[in-house]
Design a protein around this motif. Structure first.
Motif, PDB file in Angstrom:
ATOM      1  N   THR A  14     -36.546  37.394  14.361  1.00  0.00           N
ATOM      2  CA  THR A  14     -34.426  37.399  14.274  1.00  0.00           C
ATOM      3  C   THR A  14     -33.387  36.824  13.720  1.00  0.00           C
ATOM      4  O   THR A  14     -32.841  37.138  12.371  1.00  0.00           O
ATOM      5  N   VAL A  15     -33.523  35.163  13.803  1.00  0.00           N
ATOM      6  CA  VAL A  15     -32.814  34.524  12.787  1.00  0.00           C
ATOM      7  C   VAL A  15     -32.646  34.793  11.400  1.00  0.00           C
ATOM      8  O   VAL A  15     -31.591  34.443  10.666  1.00  0.00           O
ATOM      9  N   ILE A  16     -33.884  34.263  11.630  1.00  0.00           N
ATOM     10  CA  ILE A  16     -34.476  34.436   9.811  1.00  0.00           C
ATOM     11  C   ILE A  16     -33.848  35.511   8.812  1.00  0.00           C
ATOM     12  O   ILE A  16     -33.401  35.562   8.205  1.00  0.00           O
ATOM     13  N   ALA A  17     -34.563  36.968   9.903  1.00  0.00           N
ATOM     14  CA  ALA A  17     -34.431  38.257   9.187  1.00  0.00           C
ATOM     15  C   ALA A  17     -32.804  37.864   9.022  1.00  0.00           C
ATOM     16  O   ALA A  17     -31.899  38.505   7.912  1.00  0.00           O
ATOM     17  N   ALA A  18     -31.354  37.515  10.091  1.00  0.00           N
ATOM     18  CA  ALA A  18     -30.049  37.849   9.440  1.00  0.00           C
ATOM     19  C   ALA A  18     -29.342  37.255   9.063  1.00  0.00           C
ATOM     20  O   ALA A  18     -28.579  37.394   8.432  1.00  0.00           O
ATOM     21  N   GLY A  19     -30.101  36.309   8.662  1.00  0.00           N
ATOM     22  CA  GLY A  19     -29.986  35.147   7.839  1.00  0.00           C
ATOM     23  C   GLY A  19     -29.736  35.697   6.040  1.00  0.00           C
ATOM     24  O   GLY A  19     -29.333  35.605   5.186  1.00  0.00           O
ATOM     25  N   LEU A  20     -31.310  36.139   5.690  1.00  0.00           N
ATOM     26  CA  LEU A  20     -30.953  36.876   4.619  1.00  0.00           C
ATOM     27  C   LEU A  20     -30.492  38.002   4.687  1.00  0.00           C
ATOM     28  O   LEU A  20     -30.364  38.294   3.199  1.00  0.00           O
ATOM     29  N   VAL A  21     -29.647  38.669   5.063  1.00  0.00           N
ATOM     30  CA  VAL A  21     -28.846  40.094   5.412  1.00  0.00           C
ATOM     31  C   VAL A  21     -27.726  39.298   5.396  1.00  0.00           C
ATOM     32  O   VAL A  21     -27.168  39.980   4.243  1.00  0.00           O
ATOM     33  N   ALA A  22     -27.672  38.156   5.086  1.00  0.00           N
ATOM     34  CA  ALA A  22     -26.093  37.516   5.496  1.00  0.00           C
ATOM     35  C   ALA A  22     -25.538  37.277   3.619  1.00  0.00           C
ATOM     36  O   ALA A  22     -25.047  37.071   3.192  1.00  0.00           O
ATOM     37  N   CYS A  23     -26.872  37.281   3.104  1.00  0.00           N
ATOM     38  CA  CYS A  23     -26.338  36.987   1.420  1.00  0.00           C
ATOM     39  C   CYS A  23     -25.702  37.940   0.823  1.00  0.00           C
ATOM     40  O   CYS A  23     -25.625  39.500   1.799  1.00  0.00           O
ATOM     41  N   ASP A  24     -24.936  38.252  -0.611  1.00  0.00           N
ATOM     42  CA  ASP A  24     -24.258  39.185  -0.951  1.00  0.00           C
ATOM     43  C   ASP A  24     -24.912  40.319  -1.342  1.00  0.00           C
ATOM     44  O   ASP A  24     -26.612  39.980  -1.794  1.00  0.00           O
ATOM     45  N   SER A  25     -24.801  41.794  -0.807  1.00  0.00           N
ATOM     46  CA  SER A  25     -25.998  43.007  -1.339  1.00  0.00           C
ATOM     47  C   SER A  25     -25.110  43.234  -2.671  1.00  0.00           C
ATOM     48  O   SER A  25     -24.485  42.911  -3.227  1.00  0.00           O
ATOM     49  N   MET A  26     -26.636  43.628  -3.279  1.00  0.00           N
ATOM     50  CA  MET A  26     -26.217  43.970  -4.501  1.00  0.00           C
ATOM     51  C   MET A  26     -26.309  45.567  -4.801  1.00  0.00           C
ATOM     52  O   MET A  26     -25.886  46.293  -5.396  1.00  0.00           O
ATOM     53  N   GLU A  27     -26.493  45.741  -3.550  1.00  0.00           N
ATOM     54  CA  GLU A  27     -26.782  47.153  -3.170  1.00  0.00           C
ATOM     55  C   GLU A  27     -24.936  48.115  -3.524  1.00  0.00           C
ATOM     56  O   GLU A  27     -25.339  49.387  -3.926  1.00  0.00           O
ATOM     57  N   LEU A  28     -24.170  47.482  -2.600  1.00  0.00           N
ATOM     58  CA  LEU A  28     -22.984  47.869  -2.428  1.00  0.00           C
ATOM     59  C   LEU A  28     -22.352  48.064  -4.480  1.00  0.00           C
ATOM     60  O   LEU A  28     -22.371  47.180  -4.714  1.00  0.00           O
ATOM     61  N   ALA A  29     -21.729  49.554  -4.240  1.00  0.00           N
ATOM     62  CA  ALA A  29     -21.428  48.950  -5.003  1.00  0.00           C
ATOM     63  C   ALA A  29     -19.182  50.051  -5.410  1.00  0.00           C
ATOM     64  O   ALA A  29     -19.314  50.863  -4.588  1.00  0.00           O
ATOM     65  N   ILE A  30     -18.267  49.622  -6.130  1.00  0.00           N
ATOM     66  CA  ILE A  30     -17.354  50.065  -5.895  1.00  0.00           C
ATOM     67  C   ILE A  30     -16.921  50.351  -7.012  1.00  0.00           C
ATOM     68  O   ILE A  30     -17.288  49.665  -8.872  1.00  0.00           O
ATOM     69  N   SER A  31     -16.205  51.489  -7.398  1.00  0.00           N
ATOM     70  CA  SER A  31     -15.017  51.296  -8.857  1.00  0.00           C
ATOM     71  C   SER A  31     -13.773  51.661  -8.467  1.00  0.00           C
ATOM     72  O   SER A  31     -13.371  51.636  -7.255  1.00  0.00           O
ATOM     73  N   VAL A  32     -12.968  50.917  -9.506  1.00  0.00           N
ATOM     74  CA  VAL A  32     -11.163  50.875  -9.289  1.00  0.00           C
ATOM     75  C   VAL A  32     -10.976  51.547 -10.395  1.00  0.00           C
ATOM     76  O   VAL A  32     -10.971  51.816 -11.322  1.00  0.00           O
ATOM     77  N   VAL A  33      -9.304  52.448 -10.259  1.00  0.00           N
ATOM     78  CA  VAL A  33      -8.865  53.002 -10.385  1.00  0.00           C
ATOM     79  C   VAL A  33      -7.371  52.633 -10.879  1.00  0.00           C
ATOM     80  O   VAL A  33      -6.910  52.434  -9.575  1.00  0.00           O
ATOM     81  N   GLN A  34      -6.386  52.873 -11.474  1.00  0.00           N
ATOM     82  CA  GLN A  34      -5.192  52.259 -10.820  1.00  0.00           C
ATOM     83  C   GLN A  34      -4.524  53.170 -11.787  1.00  0.00           C
ATOM     84  O   GLN A  34      -4.018  53.681 -12.655  1.00  0.00           O
ATOM     85  N   PRO A  35      -3.801  54.131 -10.479  1.00  0.00           N
ATOM     86  CA  PRO A  35      -3.547  55.429 -10.882  1.00  0.00           C
ATOM     87  C   PRO A  35      -2.274  55.386 -11.029  1.00  0.00           C
ATOM     88  O   PRO A  35      -1.478  56.543 -12.032  1.00  0.00           O
ATOM     89  N   GLU A  36      -1.050  54.484 -10.578  1.00  0.00           N
ATOM     90  CA  GLU A  36       0.570  53.884 -10.510  1.00  0.00           C
ATOM     91  C   GLU A  36       0.551  52.417 -10.749  1.00  0.00           C
ATOM     92  O   GLU A  36      -0.203  51.654  -9.996  1.00  0.00           O
ATOM     93  N   GLY A  37       1.817  51.770 -11.231  1.00  0.00           N
ATOM     94  CA  GLY A  37       2.093  50.644 -11.444  1.00  0.00           C
ATOM     95  C   GLY A  37       1.926  50.226  -9.626  1.00  0.00           C
ATOM     96  O   GLY A  37       2.616  51.068  -9.288  1.00  0.00           O
TER      97      GLY A  37
END
Length: 125
Positions: A14-37
């Motif tokens: 369980t601890v090893i699995a948790a350690g692997l999960v702690a790495c950065d996720s490539m699944e998560l994605a965002i986009s950013v919009v700049q609506p106004e100043g």
């Protein structure tokens, strides 16, 4: 002493699995919009709902130092939903945490970058 060793082995896995999960996720994605100043809108660019998402916003200073400039806790962040945060610098860093996964991004000149270690890789829309 047989049951004891089994429990320890399960715990260790369980601890090893948790350690692997702690790495950065490539699944998560965002986009950013700049609506106004003065503002940025950070959008959930995934197909799934993020539960108990935490978005930490930092201003990136010229010497490579950062200063915190905001944090949003979103109990339920729907796909395509925008969260408004302060545009506190020319270059802004985001750290997104949800479901035990973390992804790091930066945003400047209208482009979102994924931060992987010291590298910044542009995310192409």
């Amino acid at each position: 002493g047989q049951p004891m060793t089994l429990t320890l082995r399960v715990l260790f896995i369980t601890v090893i699995a948790a350690g692997l999960v702690a790495c950065d996720s490539m699944e998560l994605a965002i986009s950013v919009v700049q609506p106004e100043g003065g503002w940025l809108e950070v959008v959930n660019a995934n197909d799934s709902v993020w539960k108990d998402a935490r978005l930490v916003v930092e201003a990136f200073e010229s010497e490579g130092t950062t200063r915190p400039c905001g944090e949003e806790i979103v109990p339920r962040w729907e796909p395509g939903q925008a969260i408004r945060v302060p545009a506190c610098a020319q270059k802004v860093r985001f750290t997104l945490t949800t479901g035990g996964e973390t992804a790091r991004f930066s945003y400047f000149d209208g482009q979102v970058y994924r931060r992987i270690g010291r590298k910044e890789v542009p995310i192409l829309e």
